[in-house]
Design an enzyme around this catalytic site. Structure first.
Site, mmCIF file in Angstrom:
data_model
loop_
_atom_site.group_PDB
_atom_site.id
_atom_site.type_symbol
_atom_site.label_atom_id
_atom_site.label_comp_id
_atom_site.label_asym_id
_atom_site.label_seq_id
_atom_site.Cartn_x
_atom_site.Cartn_y
_atom_site.Cartn_z
ATOM 1 N N HIS A 292 34.918 4.697 -25.758
ATOM 2 C CA HIS A 292 35.393 6.084 -25.713
ATOM 3 C C HIS A 292 34.479 6.917 -26.609
ATOM 4 O O HIS A 292 34.161 6.481 -27.724
ATOM 5 C CB HIS A 292 36.834 6.158 -26.221
ATOM 6 C CG HIS A 292 37.362 7.553 -26.311
ATOM 7 N ND1 HIS A 292 37.667 8.291 -25.186
ATOM 8 C CD2 HIS A 292 37.610 8.358 -27.377
ATOM 9 C CE1 HIS A 292 38.099 9.480 -25.558
ATOM 10 N NE2 HIS A 292 38.064 9.555 -26.886
ATOM 11 N N GLU B 281 14.581 17.961 -6.271
ATOM 12 C CA GLU B 281 14.075 17.725 -7.637
ATOM 13 C C GLU B 281 12.983 18.740 -7.988
ATOM 14 O O GLU B 281 13.059 19.427 -9.012
ATOM 15 C CB GLU B 281 13.535 16.299 -7.776
ATOM 16 C CG GLU B 281 14.637 15.241 -7.814
ATOM 17 C CD GLU B 281 14.116 13.854 -8.159
ATOM 18 O OE1 GLU B 281 12.894 13.685 -8.381
ATOM 19 O OE2 GLU B 281 14.948 12.922 -8.199
ATOM 20 N N THR C 5 0.802 -1.226 0.000
ATOM 21 C CA THR C 5 0.000 0.000 0.000
ATOM 22 C C THR C 5 0.836 1.279 0.000
ATOM 23 O O THR C 5 0.290 2.382 0.032
ATOM 24 C CB THR C 5 -0.961 0.002 1.208
ATOM 25 O OG1 THR C 5 -0.209 -0.361 2.375
ATOM 26 C CG2 THR C 5 -2.091 -0.993 1.021
HETATM 27 P P1 FAD Z 1 3.047 3.119 -4.000
HETATM 28 O O1 FAD Z 1 3.650 3.493 -5.283
HETATM 29 O O2 FAD Z 1 2.874 4.155 -2.963
HETATM 30 O O3 FAD Z 1 1.634 2.483 -4.362
HETATM 31 C C1 FAD Z 1 0.730 2.080 -3.392
HETATM 32 C C2 FAD Z 1 -0.635 1.998 -4.037
HETATM 33 O O4 FAD Z 1 -1.500 1.367 -3.134
HETATM 34 C C3 FAD Z 1 -1.273 3.357 -4.347
HETATM 35 O O5 FAD Z 1 -1.668 3.408 -5.689
HETATM 36 C C4 FAD Z 1 -2.481 3.428 -3.428
HETATM 37 O O6 FAD Z 1 -3.593 4.071 -4.040
HETATM 38 C C5 FAD Z 1 -2.789 1.965 -3.217
HETATM 39 N N1 FAD Z 1 -3.482 1.676 -1.962
HETATM 40 C C6 FAD Z 1 -3.117 2.058 -0.709
HETATM 41 N N2 FAD Z 1 -3.972 1.554 0.203
HETATM 42 C C7 FAD Z 1 -4.891 0.844 -0.512
HETATM 43 C C8 FAD Z 1 -6.024 0.086 -0.145
HETATM 44 N N3 FAD Z 1 -6.382 -0.096 1.145
HETATM 45 N N4 FAD Z 1 -6.747 -0.494 -1.123
HETATM 46 C C9 FAD Z 1 -6.409 -0.335 -2.444
HETATM 47 N N5 FAD Z 1 -5.341 0.351 -2.845
HETATM 48 C C10 FAD Z 1 -4.589 0.938 -1.889
HETATM 49 N N6 FAD Z 1 11.441 6.438 -6.522
HETATM 50 C C11 FAD Z 1 12.396 6.108 -7.418
HETATM 51 O O7 FAD Z 1 12.940 5.017 -7.345
HETATM 52 N N7 FAD Z 1 12.750 6.975 -8.421
HETATM 53 C C12 FAD Z 1 12.182 8.186 -8.551
HETATM 54 O O8 FAD Z 1 12.527 8.931 -9.466
HETATM 55 C C13 FAD Z 1 11.195 8.574 -7.612
HETATM 56 N N8 FAD Z 1 10.596 9.780 -7.702
HETATM 57 C C14 FAD Z 1 9.610 10.112 -6.811
HETATM 58 C C15 FAD Z 1 9.024 11.367 -6.910
HETATM 59 C C16 FAD Z 1 8.026 11.742 -6.025
HETATM 60 C C17 FAD Z 1 7.398 13.108 -6.149
HETATM 61 C C18 FAD Z 1 7.596 10.826 -5.025
HETATM 62 C C19 FAD Z 1 6.493 11.201 -4.081
HETATM 63 C C20 FAD Z 1 8.180 9.578 -4.910
HETATM 64 C C21 FAD Z 1 9.201 9.210 -5.800
HETATM 65 N N9 FAD Z 1 9.837 7.968 -5.715
HETATM 66 C C22 FAD Z 1 10.831 7.640 -6.604
HETATM 67 C C23 FAD Z 1 9.454 6.976 -4.695
HETATM 68 C C24 FAD Z 1 8.505 5.935 -5.302
HETATM 69 O O9 FAD Z 1 7.389 6.585 -5.851
HETATM 70 C C25 FAD Z 1 8.068 4.933 -4.242
HETATM 71 O O10 FAD Z 1 9.203 4.363 -3.623
HETATM 72 C C26 FAD Z 1 7.241 3.828 -4.870
HETATM 73 O O11 FAD Z 1 6.109 4.350 -5.513
HETATM 74 C C27 FAD Z 1 6.806 2.823 -3.814
HETATM 75 O O12 FAD Z 1 6.079 1.820 -4.423
HETATM 76 P P2 FAD Z 1 5.013 0.948 -3.628
HETATM 77 O O13 FAD Z 1 4.559 -0.092 -4.593
HETATM 78 O O14 FAD Z 1 5.555 0.521 -2.342
HETATM 79 O O15 FAD Z 1 3.799 1.922 -3.285
HETATM 80 P P1 NAI Z 2 13.815 12.754 2.087
HETATM 81 O O1 NAI Z 2 13.901 11.823 3.224
HETATM 82 O O2 NAI Z 2 14.566 12.470 0.852
HETATM 83 O O3 NAI Z 2 14.243 14.209 2.560
HETATM 84 C C1 NAI Z 2 13.613 14.841 3.614
HETATM 85 C C2 NAI Z 2 14.508 15.939 4.110
HETATM 86 O O4 NAI Z 2 13.764 16.725 5.020
HETATM 87 C C3 NAI Z 2 15.742 15.445 4.841
HETATM 88 O O5 NAI Z 2 16.870 16.133 4.370
HETATM 89 C C4 NAI Z 2 15.430 15.751 6.300
HETATM 90 O O6 NAI Z 2 16.588 16.018 7.069
HETATM 91 C C5 NAI Z 2 14.573 16.983 6.155
HETATM 92 N N1 NAI Z 2 13.666 17.249 7.274
HETATM 93 C C6 NAI Z 2 13.026 16.354 8.064
HETATM 94 N N2 NAI Z 2 12.245 17.008 8.961
HETATM 95 C C7 NAI Z 2 12.402 18.326 8.716
HETATM 96 C C8 NAI Z 2 11.844 19.500 9.286
HETATM 97 N N3 NAI Z 2 10.971 19.440 10.276
HETATM 98 N N4 NAI Z 2 12.220 20.695 8.771
HETATM 99 C C9 NAI Z 2 13.117 20.775 7.746
HETATM 100 N N5 NAI Z 2 13.666 19.691 7.170
HETATM 101 C C10 NAI Z 2 13.302 18.490 7.642
HETATM 102 O O7 NAI Z 2 12.233 12.889 1.807
HETATM 103 P P2 NAI Z 2 11.432 13.521 0.588
HETATM 104 O O8 NAI Z 2 12.286 14.463 -0.177
HETATM 105 O O9 NAI Z 2 10.150 13.978 1.157
HETATM 106 O O10 NAI Z 2 11.155 12.264 -0.317
HETATM 107 C C11 NAI Z 2 10.525 11.111 0.247
HETATM 108 C C12 NAI Z 2 11.116 9.873 -0.343
HETATM 109 O O11 NAI Z 2 10.635 9.645 -1.656
HETATM 110 C C13 NAI Z 2 12.642 9.923 -0.505
HETATM 111 O O12 NAI Z 2 13.308 9.594 0.675
HETATM 112 C C14 NAI Z 2 12.877 8.894 -1.559
HETATM 113 O O13 NAI Z 2 12.920 7.633 -0.942
HETATM 114 C C15 NAI Z 2 11.622 9.015 -2.431
HETATM 115 N N6 NAI Z 2 11.927 9.815 -3.622
HETATM 116 C C16 NAI Z 2 12.855 9.330 -4.505
HETATM 117 C C17 NAI Z 2 13.203 10.048 -5.623
HETATM 118 C C18 NAI Z 2 14.232 9.501 -6.534
HETATM 119 O O14 NAI Z 2 14.531 8.310 -6.433
HETATM 120 N N7 NAI Z 2 14.791 10.274 -7.427
HETATM 121 C C19 NAI Z 2 12.593 11.344 -5.928
HETATM 122 C C20 NAI Z 2 11.619 11.760 -4.934
HETATM 123 C C21 NAI Z 2 11.305 10.999 -3.841
#
Ligand code: FAD
Ligand code: NAI
Length: 464
Positions: free
Chosen positions: A443, A185, A141
């Site tokens: 290269h 990002e 989830t």
């Molecule tokens: P999720 O993707 O969170 O999916 C869970 C799903 O479960 C959701 O669709 C939700 O609607 C559904 N769900 C929840 N509860 C229920 C329920 N009771 N019944 C039915 N459905 C339900 N990670 C990367 O590796 N690369 C990135 O570039 C990256 N960019 C990100 C950018 C942003 C802005 C954010 C927020 C996250 C990013 N992440 C990235 C993190 C990545 O999105 C998550 O790690 C990943 O989506 C986790 O996958 P998951 O399958 O655990 O859950």
């Molecule tokens: P994050 O954990 O990457 O960063 C959160 C930041 O907020 C940390 O630097 C932390 O020290 C700081 N922080 C915590 N409490 C705070 C407070 N009260 N005031 C000010 N700063 C505070 O979390 P973020 O950016 O929200 O992303 C969530 C997760 O989603 C990431 O950890 C990553 O796992 C995933 N993600 C991955 C991406 C990718 O793979 N390119 C892109 C976006 C998200």
């Protein structure tokens, strides 16, 4: 088996859930996946990885057309922003990806149970008032935005990453709370489009999970791009009005409060596991101290027959980590030997340049008392980087001082997210730095810098 009885029911169709469902179906298990969202793919495809990368790509083009192309001798005249067009690109990429998962479900005969799932018993999932039986239930989830006391998200003035993906105008002043993945990002996206971005970070550094040297260097680069930082600072309150948001800031270690005005505030201080509404307490599924579903090494929860993967359990909240767990669990459920190597999970921040790492940081090695050698190669010495006007950054390889085994690779470079793949493979195969150094690299691509950094571990880089 009847229509309401399955071998596996996966709850959640993010990268963990949908991949687990597809792999289980491929292995001959009768599989259903419950998803309450109107489209499949979870956070990643709908409001996470994919839309953010579409905006990063588009905003990078805008930035390049304005400030980068002239240096290549390409004149483009006046460059205008079409924000609707840019958002349109993002929406069409999301649509293609989510529809792609729907197609894959049909192809692999995975049943999509539409609606919110609740676990009624160790073998029963309820969706939309109907009960479905399963031999195994997988909780996938995912996660949701972590809240901050005093900073109420309204997705208008104070937004989460979801709101930041769909602002209808470019804010003049954007304040980002949290200097992690999302903050940097999404901050980069809006800065390229014209916002003045200030990052407020609680710790005294950005990107806390990354190698300290890389994080310092990255902050310097972002500062040069115009991003402002308030490190060691906490936000204690936010007042939104029609005009904007007034944030109250305090030094993290205590001290005098100050006010910071913003048009839009992005709250990105991490994410929390999604377990609400699943009925875990009632059936006795344990959670850990951070509210994540507690699992053993094989993704089994405290209740027999119920498993969990992805963001909802311990580990980095990354899509590829969730996917690997999805595949491993499906294989375990089919009687095979699924396994995830947690030492070889890369992390990439898609800023300019990109930051990528796999394995351990220098800080972690020092803390563990492991003697290591470091080899570093700057992008300024790479021919392709010069040709691309992308000479900022470096590749750093950390190898065991005695055995030369690669322990960590850290890349700050354009295309670092692609370059890190060979490093992940090196760690997966237990390679030494010399193995990378002796591998013939084409290269002159950027990843010649990986080979040179490996050579540098042995003190024999050729081009510096
Ligand atoms: P999720 O993707 O969170 O999916 C869970 C799903 O479960 C959701 O669709 C939700 O609607 C559904 N769900 C929840 N509860 C229920 C329920 N009771 N019944 C039915 N459905 C339900 N990670 C990367 O590796 N690369 C990135 O570039 C990256 N960019 C990100 C950018 C942003 C802005 C954010 C927020 C996250 C990013 N992440 C990235 C993190 C990545 O999105 C998550 O790690 C990943 O989506 C986790 O996958 P998951 O399958 O655990 O859950
Ligand atoms: P994050 O954990 O990457 O960063 C959160 C930041 O907020 C940390 O630097 C932390 O020290 C700081 N922080 C915590 N409490 C705070 C407070 N009260 N005031 C000010 N700063 C505070 O979390 P973020 O950016 O929200 O992303 C969530 C997760 O989603 C990431 O950890 C990553 O796992 C995933 N993600 C991955 C991406 C990718 O793979 N390119 C892109 C976006 C998200």
């Amino acid at each position: 088996m009847s229509d309401d009885s399955f071998d596996v029911i996966v709850i959640g169709s993010g990268p963990g859930g949908y991949v687990c469902a597809i792999r289980a179906a491929q292995l001959g298990l009768r599989t259903a996946c419950v998803e309450k969202r109107a489209t499949l793919g979870g956070v990643c495809l709908n409001v996470g990885c994919i839309p953010s990368k579409a905006l990063l790509q588009a905003s990078e083009k805008f930035e390049e057309a304005q400030h980068g192309l002239a240096a290549f001798g390409v004149k483009v005249g006046k460059v205008d922003l079409d924000l609707k067009g840019l958002m349109g690109h993002k929406d069409s990429v999301v649509k293609a990806n989510t529809a792609g998962v729907e197609f894959l479900f049909k192809k692999n005969k995975v049943t999509w149970l539409k609606g919110e799932g609740r676990i009624a018993a160790a073998d029963t999932v309820e969706v939309g008032g109907k009960s479905y039986k399963a031999k195994s239930i997988v909780i996938a989830t995912g996660s949701a935005v972590a809240p901050l006391k005093g900073v109420e998200i309204d997705e208008k003035r104070i937004v989460s990453s979801t709101g930041a993906l769909e602002l209808d105008s470019v804010p003049k002043r954007l304040v980002v709370i949290g200097g992690g993945y999302i903050g940097l990002e999404m901050g980069s996206v809006w800065q390229r489009l014209g916002s003045q971005v200030t990052v407020v970070e609680f710790l005294d550094r950005i990107l806390p999970g990354m190698d300290g040297e890389v994080s310092k260097h990255m902050q310097r680069i972002l500062k040069k791009q115009g991003m402002a930082f308030k490190l060691g600072t906490k936000v204690t309150g936010a007042k939104a009005s029609a005009k904007g948001v007034a944030l109250t800031l305090e030094p993290a270690k205590g001290g005098k409060a100050e006010t910071l005005e913003a048009d839009i505030v992005l709250l990105s201080i991490g994410r929390v596991a999604n377990t609400g509404g699943l009925g875990l307490d009632k059936i006795g599924v344990d959670t850990d101290e951070r509210g994540r579903v507690a699992t053993d090494g094989h993704y089994a929860t405290s209740v027999k027959g119920i498993y969990a993967i992805g963001d909802v359990i311990v580990g980095p909240m990354l899509a590829h980590k969730a996917e690997e767990e999805g595949v491993a669990l499906a294989e375990l459920l089919a009687g095979q030997k699924g396994h995830v190597n947690y030492d070889a999970i890369p992390g990439v921040v898609y800023t300019w340049p990109e930051v990528a790492q796999v394995g351990r940081t220098e800080e972690q090695l020092k803390e563990a008392g492991i003697a290591y050698k470091a080899g570093k190669f700057p992008l300024t010495a790479n021919g392709r980087a010069r040709a691309m006007n992308a000479t900022e950054g470096f590749v750093k390889i950390l190898a065991d001082a005695k055995t030369d085994k690669v322990l960590g690779v850290h890349i700050l470079s354009a295309e670092a997210g692609t370059m890190i793949a060979e490093a992940a493979m090196a760690i997966e195969f237990g390679a030494s730095a010399e193995d990378i150094a002796r591998t013939c690299h084409a290269h002159p691509p950027l990843n010649e810098a990986v080979k040179e950094a490996a050579l540098a571990v042995g003190g024999r880089a050729l081009h510096i």
